[in-house]
Design a protein around this motif. Structure first.
Motif, PDB file in Angstrom:
ATOM      1  N   LYS A  66      11.668  -4.200  -4.244  1.00  0.00           N
ATOM      2  CA  LYS A  66      11.180  -4.371  -5.614  1.00  0.00           C
ATOM      3  C   LYS A  66      11.046  -3.037  -6.341  1.00  0.00           C
ATOM      4  O   LYS A  66      10.799  -3.009  -7.549  1.00  0.00           O
ATOM      5  CB  LYS A  66       9.832  -5.092  -5.612  1.00  0.00           C
ATOM      6  N   TYR A  67      11.183  -1.950  -5.614  1.00  0.00           N
ATOM      7  CA  TYR A  67      10.988  -0.614  -6.197  1.00  0.00           C
ATOM      8  C   TYR A  67      12.306   0.166  -6.106  1.00  0.00           C
ATOM      9  O   TYR A  67      12.666   0.652  -5.025  1.00  0.00           O
ATOM     10  CB  TYR A  67       9.885   0.136  -5.458  1.00  0.00           C
ATOM     11  N   PRO A  68      13.029   0.289  -7.222  1.00  0.00           N
ATOM     12  CA  PRO A  68      14.323   0.997  -7.203  1.00  0.00           C
ATOM     13  C   PRO A  68      14.217   2.438  -6.709  1.00  0.00           C
ATOM     14  O   PRO A  68      15.189   2.973  -6.164  1.00  0.00           O
ATOM     15  CB  PRO A  68      14.759   0.946  -8.672  1.00  0.00           C
ATOM     16  N   GLY A  69      13.050   3.031  -6.875  1.00  0.00           N
ATOM     17  CA  GLY A  69      12.883   4.425  -6.468  1.00  0.00           C
ATOM     18  C   GLY A  69      12.579   4.615  -4.992  1.00  0.00           C
ATOM     19  O   GLY A  69      12.539   5.746  -4.502  1.00  0.00           O
ATOM     20  N   ILE A  70      12.341   3.518  -4.264  1.00  0.00           N
ATOM     21  CA  ILE A  70      12.052   3.608  -2.834  1.00  0.00           C
ATOM     22  C   ILE A  70      13.325   3.343  -2.043  1.00  0.00           C
ATOM     23  O   ILE A  70      13.990   2.327  -2.230  1.00  0.00           O
ATOM     24  CB  ILE A  70      10.950   2.620  -2.417  1.00  0.00           C
ATOM     25  N   GLY A  84       5.963   4.303  -6.254  1.00  0.00           N
ATOM     26  CA  GLY A  84       7.256   3.637  -6.433  1.00  0.00           C
ATOM     27  C   GLY A  84       8.466   4.498  -6.180  1.00  0.00           C
ATOM     28  O   GLY A  84       9.586   4.085  -6.518  1.00  0.00           O
ATOM     29  N   LYS A  85       8.298   5.670  -5.524  1.00  0.00           N
ATOM     30  CA  LYS A  85       9.449   6.545  -5.326  1.00  0.00           C
ATOM     31  C   LYS A  85       9.304   7.343  -4.040  1.00  0.00           C
ATOM     32  O   LYS A  85       8.278   7.994  -3.817  1.00  0.00           O
ATOM     33  CB  LYS A  85       9.590   7.495  -6.511  1.00  0.00           C
ATOM     34  N   GLY A  86      10.342   7.284  -3.165  1.00  0.00           N
ATOM     35  CA  GLY A  86      10.301   8.078  -1.951  1.00  0.00           C
ATOM     36  C   GLY A  86      11.170   7.499  -0.850  1.00  0.00           C
ATOM     37  O   GLY A  86      11.709   6.389  -0.957  1.00  0.00           O
ATOM     38  N   ASN A  87      11.308   8.248   0.233  1.00  0.00           N
ATOM     39  CA  ASN A  87      12.086   7.842   1.406  1.00  0.00           C
ATOM     40  C   ASN A  87      11.162   7.266   2.469  1.00  0.00           C
ATOM     41  O   ASN A  87      10.193   7.908   2.877  1.00  0.00           O
ATOM     42  CB  ASN A  87      12.836   9.043   1.985  1.00  0.00           C
ATOM     43  N   ASP A 114       9.040  10.410   3.467  1.00  0.00           N
ATOM     44  CA  ASP A 114       7.801  10.409   2.683  1.00  0.00           C
ATOM     45  C   ASP A 114       6.755   9.449   3.224  1.00  0.00           C
ATOM     46  O   ASP A 114       5.569   9.615   2.962  1.00  0.00           O
ATOM     47  CB  ASP A 114       8.116  10.062   1.222  1.00  0.00           C
ATOM     48  N   ALA A 115       7.202   8.421   3.955  1.00  0.00           N
ATOM     49  CA  ALA A 115       6.253   7.434   4.466  1.00  0.00           C
ATOM     50  C   ALA A 115       6.864   6.680   5.637  1.00  0.00           C
ATOM     51  O   ALA A 115       8.092   6.544   5.735  1.00  0.00           O
ATOM     52  CB  ALA A 115       5.850   6.452   3.363  1.00  0.00           C
ATOM     53  N   TRP A 154       0.839  -1.206   0.000  1.00  0.00           N
ATOM     54  CA  TRP A 154       0.000   0.000   0.000  1.00  0.00           C
ATOM     55  C   TRP A 154       0.873   1.255   0.000  1.00  0.00           C
ATOM     56  O   TRP A 154       0.612   2.204  -0.758  1.00  0.00           O
ATOM     57  CB  TRP A 154      -0.923  -0.005   1.217  1.00  0.00           C
ATOM     58  N   ILE A 155       1.921   1.273   0.828  1.00  0.00           N
ATOM     59  CA  ILE A 155       2.821   2.424   0.860  1.00  0.00           C
ATOM     60  C   ILE A 155       3.483   2.620  -0.497  1.00  0.00           C
ATOM     61  O   ILE A 155       3.544   3.755  -1.023  1.00  0.00           O
ATOM     62  CB  ILE A 155       3.894   2.244   1.962  1.00  0.00           C
TER      63      ILE A 155
END
Length: 339
Positions: A177-181, A148-151, A211-212, A141-142
């Protein structure tokens, strides 16, 4: 009264007395304690036990709390075996360290029900949430909210605890699984509001951009308060179906904070479900086959912005420490057993 009627009455009375006398004791070995979740878990078991006691299905509930001392938990379970309880329920400190004492219970023909988290001894019946999938649902969910992007910060329970480690692993596996996270910090808040607030305050001071936050239990309210005290907002977070957290979320929302929150129930009243299974096993009933001897409690209750107010309305008479409950009904419990 006629003699035959008198004899029938006496026989019935003796039969009832015998049934109550032979009703089994149930042991409940709890590990870590002192959190609001664990307090409600024990209270729920005690309340549910009265139902079975009143029906003559069980006699005493023997509760022992060992804290984080696994050796003490093993000793508590050995004492229950010596007392010849009809079944043992255990909220285990370790998935593997209790295997020896569980085998001792097996040799004494005492059923063991491990609830809240699973143990690896195949003799025990596990009654638990699938903690990996539970954590995976939060993390996914996050990731979707972040596109797919954030800290991200990951704050989970007690180091080494089976449930905490499973959830944390699920979160890290999902975010990988998310290179942008980017997981900018990962650690523990011990499922405690004050501890989580203190830890989160340190993380906030060190991280200019968050970011989350992935968290749960009473820690969620601590996280929210840490951001408030730092005069910062958390854009996205997971939380807990606890009245105190939900009330603060509503306060933030009503004050214009657009943060996104998702909550799924992790019911402390799983102890009620485990007790229902333990009592039936102590009576000699047989469970229908379960995959890996594990019953995964289905999580069907969630809280989102859409049902926040309605959920709080159902808690109006509860203290802030209250967690939203969910457990199996008696017919649902009976359906798990062979007739």
């Amino acid at each position: 009264m006629k003699p035959r009627t008198l004899l029938a009455t006496v026989a019935t009375s003796l039969a009832c007395a015998s049934a109550f006398a032979s009703a089994p004791d149930i042991g409940l070995s709890n590990g870590y304690f002192g959190t609001e979740w664990r307090n409600q878990m024990i209270d729920g078991a005690n309340q549910q036990f009265q139902t079975y006691k009143n029906k003559g299905m069980a006699d005493k509930l023997v509760v022992q709390q060992s804290g984080a001392n696994t050796g003490q938990q093993i000793q508590d379970m050995r004492n229950m075996i010596r007392q010849k309880v009809g079944a043992i329920m255990v909220d285990a400190n370790s998935a593997t360290a209790l295997n020896g004492v569980i085998s001792q219970a097996q040799r004494s023909k005492i059923p063991v029900v491990s609830f809240d988290q699973a143990v690896s001894n195949p003799y025990a019946t596990n009654v638990t949430v699938d903690h990996y999938k539970w954590g995976q649902r939060y993390a996914q969910w996050i990731a979707e909210q972040l596109h797919g992007k954030g800290n991200v910060v990951v704050l989970d329970g007690i180091p080494g605890h089976p449930a905490a480690e499973a959830r944390k692993k699920a979160a890290l596996d999902t975010f990988a699984k998310y290179p942008g996270i980017k997981v900018v910090w990962s650690g523990y808040g011990e499922w405690d509001e004050a501890k989580a607030q203190s830890v989160m305050a340190t993380v906030i001071a060190a991280q200019p951009k968050i970011d989350a936050v992935f968290t749960e239990d009473a820690m969620a309210l601590g996280v929210l308060r840490a951001f408030e005290n730092a005069n910062r907002r958390v854009p996205i977070m997971t939380g807990e179906a606890q009245k105190g957290f939900l009330t603060e979320w509503k306060k933030q929302r009503d004050a214009g904070n657009p943060m996104k929150v998702f909550v799924q129930v992790n019911p402390p009243d799983i102890s009620r479900t485990a007790l229902g299974i333990a009592v039936r096993l102590a009576q000699g009933r047989k469970l229908k086959p379960l995959p890996d001897n594990t019953y995964y409690f289905p999580i069907t209750k969630t809280v989102t912005a859409e049902n926040l107010d309605a959920t709080l309305a159902t808690m109006s008479d509860k203290p802030d420490s209250y967690f939203l409950g969910q457990w199996l009904s008696e017919p649902e419990l009976d359906a798990l057993f062979a007739q």
